[in-house]
Design a protein around this motif. Structure first.
Motif, PDB file in Angstrom:
ATOM      1  N   LEU A 120       6.026  34.718  28.210  1.00 15.75           N
ATOM      2  CA  LEU A 120       6.636  36.026  28.368  1.00 15.75           C
ATOM      3  C   LEU A 120       5.574  37.111  28.366  1.00 15.75           C
ATOM      4  O   LEU A 120       4.447  36.893  27.915  1.00 15.75           O
ATOM      5  N   THR A 121       5.939  38.261  28.885  1.00 16.04           N
ATOM      6  CA  THR A 121       5.062  39.432  28.890  1.00 16.04           C
ATOM      7  C   THR A 121       5.354  40.246  27.639  1.00 16.04           C
ATOM      8  O   THR A 121       6.509  40.557  27.351  1.00 16.04           O
ATOM      9  N   TYR A 172       9.933  39.604  31.395  1.00 18.39           N
ATOM     10  CA  TYR A 172       9.571  38.582  32.364  1.00 18.39           C
ATOM     11  C   TYR A 172       9.221  37.273  31.679  1.00 18.39           C
ATOM     12  O   TYR A 172       8.070  36.888  31.559  1.00 18.39           O
ATOM     13  N   SER A 173      10.256  36.588  31.216  1.00 20.97           N
ATOM     14  CA  SER A 173      10.033  35.310  30.547  1.00 20.97           C
ATOM     15  C   SER A 173      10.202  34.164  31.531  1.00 20.97           C
ATOM     16  O   SER A 173      10.918  34.264  32.516  1.00 20.97           O
ATOM     17  N   SER A 174       9.505  33.090  31.262  1.00 20.88           N
ATOM     18  CA  SER A 174       9.523  31.904  32.101  1.00 20.88           C
ATOM     19  C   SER A 174       9.685  30.688  31.192  1.00 20.88           C
ATOM     20  O   SER A 174       8.793  30.373  30.420  1.00 20.88           O
ATOM     21  N   SER A 188      -2.739  46.651  28.066  1.00 22.78           N
ATOM     22  CA  SER A 188      -1.444  47.289  27.833  1.00 22.78           C
ATOM     23  C   SER A 188      -0.347  46.245  27.684  1.00 22.78           C
ATOM     24  O   SER A 188       0.610  46.440  26.937  1.00 22.78           O
ATOM     25  N   CYS A 189      -0.484  45.120  28.384  1.00 20.31           N
ATOM     26  CA  CYS A 189       0.445  43.992  28.269  1.00 20.31           C
ATOM     27  C   CYS A 189      -0.350  42.700  28.422  1.00 20.31           C
ATOM     28  O   CYS A 189      -1.362  42.663  29.115  1.00 20.31           O
ATOM     29  N   ASP A 190       0.126  41.643  27.774  1.00 17.98           N
ATOM     30  CA  ASP A 190      -0.495  40.321  27.846  1.00 17.98           C
ATOM     31  C   ASP A 190       0.576  39.263  28.043  1.00 17.98           C
ATOM     32  O   ASP A 190       1.765  39.515  27.860  1.00 17.98           O
ATOM     33  N   ILE A 191       0.115  38.046  28.321  1.00 18.93           N
ATOM     34  CA  ILE A 191       1.008  36.898  28.427  1.00 18.93           C
ATOM     35  C   ILE A 191       0.955  36.143  27.106  1.00 18.93           C
ATOM     36  O   ILE A 191      -0.121  35.807  26.616  1.00 18.93           O
ATOM     37  N   TRP A 192       2.110  35.916  26.542  1.00 13.29           N
ATOM     38  CA  TRP A 192       2.236  35.171  25.300  1.00 13.29           C
ATOM     39  C   TRP A 192       3.078  33.931  25.555  1.00 13.29           C
ATOM     40  O   TRP A 192       3.736  33.812  26.589  1.00 13.29           O
ATOM     41  N   GLN A 193       3.054  33.025  24.597  1.00  9.40           N
ATOM     42  CA  GLN A 193       3.897  31.850  24.691  1.00  9.40           C
ATOM     43  C   GLN A 193       4.662  31.689  23.394  1.00  9.40           C
ATOM     44  O   GLN A 193       4.287  32.240  22.357  1.00  9.40           O
TER      45      GLN A 193
END
Length: 173
Positions: free
Chosen positions: A24-25, A12-14, A35-40
């Motif tokens: 992205l996730t 799920y990239s933006s 368990s998952c984070d938002i990265w750039q």
């Protein structure tokens, strides 16, 4: 330097409007809080550089992902299973502070979020229309796509509208 793709789930990239940065996730890496984070990441032509967790208060020790950033770069909409939500996965928003860090996330409330799962938010360029998937609003299947409009005077979101039945394309062969 972090690798973009690993054996762990990424998704799920933006891509930002300037085509120079993306969100992205990222899941399962040692730097991931939940368990998952938002990265750039920084996009340089055909290369992706400086992939790292976003700075601020968005990532938690729960599942966070599926970021959509407003056209002006000020608001980050995302899905999370953090405490304080309405149901399973909820949609939250964080505002970028002057120091460049993302501020404390705010749940979009029970007009958008249900006791089911709301996820995959997408905010339009004008920042007034939110599209998202939901398993909790009345729909046609397991998850449907909905839209809601933000009242610019009150800041409140409208009751979500289901986008309707699937479009079936007939084959010309």
């Amino acid at each position: 330097m972090q690798k973009f793709n690993t054996r762990n789930p990424e998704g799920y990239s933006s891509l930002m409007r300037d085509s120079r940065s993306m969100y992205l996730t990222v899941c399962g890496r040692k730097e991931v809080a939940g368990s998952c984070d938002i990265w750039q990441a920084v996009v340089k032509g055909d290369r992706i550089d400086r992939i790292q967790p976003i700075e601020g208060l968005v990532n938690s020790d729960h599942w966070d992902g599926q970021a959509s950033v407003s056209c002006d770069g000020r608001f980050l909409y995302f899905a999370s299973q953090r405490p304080g939500g309405v149901g399973g996965a909820d949609i939250w928003v964080s505002e970028k502070m002057e120091n460049g860090f993302w501020g404390r996330p705010v749940n979009l409330g029970n007009k958008i979020n249900t006791d089911g799962h709301e996820q995959a938010p997408y905010i339009t360029d004008d920042g007034k229309t939110l599209y998202f998937a939901s398993s909790g609003h009345p729909g046609m299947g397991e998850e449907d796509i909905f839209m809601s409009w933000k009242d610019q005077n009150t800041g409140q979101w409208s009751v979500p509208i289901n986008l309707g039945p699937p479009i079936i394309m007939e084959s010309s062969t």
